[in-house]
Write a protein that holds these residues in place. Structure first.
Motif, PDB file in Angstrom:
ATOM      1  N   PRO A 150      39.688  36.894  37.576  1.00 21.44           N
ATOM      2  CA  PRO A 150      39.376  35.538  38.057  1.00 21.44           C
ATOM      3  C   PRO A 150      40.649  34.720  38.261  1.00 21.44           C
ATOM      4  N   ASP A 151      40.562  33.772  39.183  1.00 21.65           N
ATOM      5  CA  ASP A 151      41.679  32.858  39.390  1.00 21.65           C
ATOM      6  C   ASP A 151      41.123  31.521  39.878  1.00 21.65           C
ATOM      7  N   GLN A 152      42.000  30.660  40.380  1.00 21.29           N
ATOM      8  CA  GLN A 152      41.521  29.330  40.767  1.00 21.29           C
ATOM      9  C   GLN A 152      40.581  29.402  41.977  1.00 21.29           C
ATOM     10  N   LEU A 188      38.591  41.013  33.650  1.00 25.13           N
ATOM     11  CA  LEU A 188      37.243  41.497  33.342  1.00 25.13           C
ATOM     12  C   LEU A 188      37.042  42.911  33.834  1.00 25.13           C
ATOM     13  N   ASN A 225      42.402  35.709  32.230  1.00 23.74           N
ATOM     14  CA  ASN A 225      41.196  36.494  31.979  1.00 23.74           C
ATOM     15  C   ASN A 225      41.196  37.731  32.871  1.00 23.74           C
ATOM     16  N   SER A 243      31.331  35.344  38.389  1.00 26.28           N
ATOM     17  CA  SER A 243      30.848  36.720  38.228  1.00 26.28           C
ATOM     18  C   SER A 243      29.954  36.871  37.002  1.00 26.28           C
ATOM     19  N   LEU A 244      29.555  35.747  36.412  1.00 26.27           N
ATOM     20  CA  LEU A 244      28.839  35.825  35.136  1.00 26.27           C
ATOM     21  C   LEU A 244      27.478  35.142  35.151  1.00 26.27           C
ATOM     22  N   PRO A 257      36.518  31.607  40.147  1.00 29.78           N
ATOM     23  CA  PRO A 257      36.574  31.383  38.692  1.00 29.78           C
ATOM     24  C   PRO A 257      35.760  32.401  37.887  1.00 29.78           C
ATOM     25  N   ARG A 258      35.950  32.348  36.571  1.00 34.46           N
ATOM     26  CA  ARG A 258      35.343  33.329  35.669  1.00 34.46           C
ATOM     27  C   ARG A 258      33.826  33.355  35.743  1.00 34.46           C
ATOM     28  N   THR A 259      33.218  32.178  35.772  1.00 34.59           N
ATOM     29  CA  THR A 259      31.754  32.128  35.692  1.00 34.59           C
ATOM     30  C   THR A 259      31.073  32.549  36.992  1.00 34.59           C
TER      31      THR A 259
END
Lengths: 216, 463
Positions: free
Chosen positions: A140-142, A184, A182, A149-150, A145-147
């Motif tokens: 993830p990056d700017q 993943l 992060n 893919s979640l 973002p992380r969420t």
């Protein structure tokens, strides 16, 4: 707290034996034989075992496949990243079919309602994939973002064939230094066997994981 | 054994449902692991490496922890050191109070069970919800986990369906496991969304990168460490490893030993809080290095390999005692063979020494351990130390009588004649034995009498 730190370290240091072992060398974990097409085949087989849906597409046809999936699974509302080429392409293609598409373009605090309540599916790219376990490596990056893919219940991943590598060991050697905040490794849809060892999907992460494997 | 432990064992053994649940679960997990390690030479190679890297860590613990601290700090992770459970809880409370936070969501963390974090936070008016499905089920039922990997392993789907109906007013048929999981997902999604602070454990902490590695299948770990504004990672000091190179083998050992998986759904590498241009991720990441008796363990030449443990659960899955009595009977955070090694060291032999008696020394745990901890030896050592602190009166009495009888040939002969003629005398000395076993029948003649008789007959024959 610094007192605790000092006490813990002092105790550990005081009792270190004289003879200390040297760092054991990392072992070679029997990488799967083959490269190129064989790796692709291995990756595909693993995806099937893991219940990850896989589609072989080309650079020009992936958006068609995307819309086909959206129609088939009735995924009306989409969340995508920003700035990357594939984001623009997805935005156009899905927009043409009258799907709702949002960009993850502001901090999560302002996006929570959208993210949790209305989105059916999201798209991210995978920087690498690991053939031996059917694992996608998402960093993830700017822009993505992380969420992304979640949280959405269906997660679509864009992966280039040339980015498939053989093992986790090889992949680790390719990770940048310093580490991204992060990294993943995603190997299947979210699952659990906590209820009488019976496998069920969609515990907290995405219930469906779909890979668009782009020929290159 | 203490009355309490004895009581819990008896209760567990009489609970047919519990025994059935555990038998099924252990068979399932043993089979999964065996399949994952079918290639024996691969298993040997992996286990040897796992053992040597973990022993290296124990031998170099202070340097590795210092290196971890430096690199985590460079990454923006705030590192705290907690000497014991009280300090760890206090650190967590302080972080929460500074932010006026009161809602915690917890990913899986046995260390947090060890320090009894939930109870502590509740006492301070804070909510701490378990987000791992199994842990959530157990929390709803007002219980503690009975297994370190599958916390609700002692419950079957009928029991869980009833629990959801009672506590959540959500009705699903027990066979609709997807539906039951859906209920959990719905309830916990709200909690992820609203939580102020996410707590997690750490499977491995990479010293040379300042990276925390978490493995999971559900996604609750990622949710807890990503959505709330603050992430607190709680870690036993032994969980550090030197570099990322060690991760592939250790990850393989962990997941295959625990559930037979070659890799879990998610392997999550966290190396810092949200950067300035990033849109999500916690604004603060805290790492609490928990000692709570581990530095004492590290100083114990005979017992320090206890610290090699990577918390996979394979030992308890293969333990015939654990299979029959389940996790709760042990009355400690860590059950099964590893619990028998860890708990007496954490709590002292006085309080927890009884646990080491619940072992048949069959050795299955040591064989299954992916990092080669010789658990039977650890348990034996603890037994010996326990004996050195003094035996119970009745045991001393029994051994004193035994010694007396065996030192005096005439007394010995008399006692064996009584045992042969009146077997019920012997069996009534051991009522506990007879509760679940048939008492062995003594022979009509002792060996001594037999041989004397034979010799006499032979001599007569020669005359």
């Amino acid at each position: 707290m610094n007192k605790s730190r000092a006490r813990i370290l002092a105790k550990l240091k005081a009792n270190q034996g004289q003879a200390q072992s040297s760092l054991p060398e990392a072992i070679d974990l029997n990488p799967p034989a083959g490269k190129g097409d064989q790796l692709i085949e291995l990756f595909s087989n693993q995806c099937e075992i893991n219940r990850t849906e896989l589609h072989h597409v080309s650079n020009t046809s992936w958006t068609d496949k995307l819309c086909e999936i959206a129609l088939e699974k009735n995924l009306r509302s989409w969340l995508i990243g920003t700035h990357k080429n594939h984001c623009e392409q997805a935005y156009s293609a899905l927009g043409e079919h009258r799907f709702e598409v949002c960009h993850f373009s502001s901090p999560i605090e302002t996006m929570k309602d959208t993210l949790f309540d209305t989105i059916d599916a999201s798209i991210t790219e995978a920087q690498y994939a690991i053939a031996e376990t059917g694992t996608l490596v998402v960093i993830p990056d700017q822009h993505e973002p992380r969420t992304l893919s979640l949280v959405p219940p269906t997660h679509i991943v864009l992966l280039k064939q040339s980015h498939i590598i053989d093992t986790l060991q090889t992949c680790i050697s390719k990770l940048p230094k310093p580490m991204p905040t992060n990294v993943l490794f995603i190997s299947s849809p979210s699952k659990t066997a906590d209820i009488q060892q019976t496998l069920a999907y969609g515990a907290h992460g995405p219930k469906e994981l779909i890979v668009l494997l782009i020929e290159d | 054994m203490s009355h309490n432990f004895n009581q819990r064992i008896t209760t567990a053994l009489n609970d047919q449902q519990l025994r059935q649940n555990f038998r099924g679960a252990m068979d399932f997990l043993q089979t999964k692991r065996a399949t994952a390690f079918e290639d024996n030479s691969e298993w040997q190679t992996l286990q040897n490496y796992g053992a040597s890297i973990r022993r290296y860590v124990i031998a170099h613990l202070p340097e590795l922890l210092e290196e971890l601290e430096v690199n985590c700090t460079k990454n923006g992770i705030q590192v705290h050191w907690a000497l014991n459970a009280e300090e760890a809880n206090q650190i967590i409370l302080t972080i929460a109070q500074k932010q006026n936070a009161s809602r915690f969501i917890k990913g899986k963390s046995m260390a947090s069970e060890e320090i009894e974090m939930n109870a502590f936070l509740n006492q301070h008016g804070m909510e701490s919800i378990e987000s791992d499905m199994g842990e959530y089920i157990v929390q709803l039922a007002g219980e503690t986990p009975s297994h370190i990997i599958m916390p609700a392993i002692h419950k079957n789907k009928e029991q869980i369906a009833t629990l959801f109906e009672d506590k959540l007013k959500e009705s699903r048929h027990p066979d609709d496991v997807d539906g039951l999981i859906g209920v959990g997902r719905k309830v916990l999604r709200e909690k992820f969304r609203q939580a102020d602070i996410g707590i997690s454990g750490v499977n491995f902490a990479i010293a040379d990168r300042g990276t925390l590695c978490l493995v999971e299948n559900e996604g609750n770990g990622r949710m807890s460490t990503t959505v709330p504004k603050t992430h607190i990672a709680l870690m036993g000091i032994e969980k550090v490893i030197p570099s990322l190179d060690a991760l592939p083998a250790l990850q393989r050992l962990l997941t295959r030993s625990a559930t037979g998986q070659h890799i879990t759904t998610y392997l999550n590498l966290i190396s810092g809080p949200r950067k300035e241009d990033e849109l999500d991720g916690p604004e603060q990441v805290h790492l609490i290095l928990l000692d709570n008796g581990r530095s004492t363990m590290a100083c114990d030449e005979d017992l320090k390999t206890t610290l090699a443990c990577i918390r996979c659960g394979a030992c308890m899955n293969h333990c015939p005692v654990y299979t029959r009595i389940g996790g709760h009977a042990y009355g400690s955070t860590y059950p099964g063979p590893i619990g028998q090694a860890v708990t007496p060291q954490l709590k002292g032999l006085q309080q927890a020494g009884d646990l080491v008696e619940a072992c048949s020394l069959n050795g299955a745990c040591g064989e299954a351990c992916p990092v080669g901890i010789e658990l039977p030896n650890l348990i034996r050592t603890l037994r010996q130390r326990k004996q050195e602190t003094g035996m119970k009166r009745i045991e001393s009495w029994v051994w004193a009588c035994w010694l007396l009888i065996h030192k005096h040939p005439k007394l010995y002969a008399l006692s064996t004649r009584i045992a042969a003629r009146f077997p019920f005398v012997l069996s009534h000395l051991f009522p506990g034995w007879r509760r679940s076993r048939t008492f062995p029948k003594p022979a009509a003649m002792s060996l001594h009498q037999h041989l004397t008789h034979q010799t006499q007959q032979t001599e007569q024959g020669h005359e």
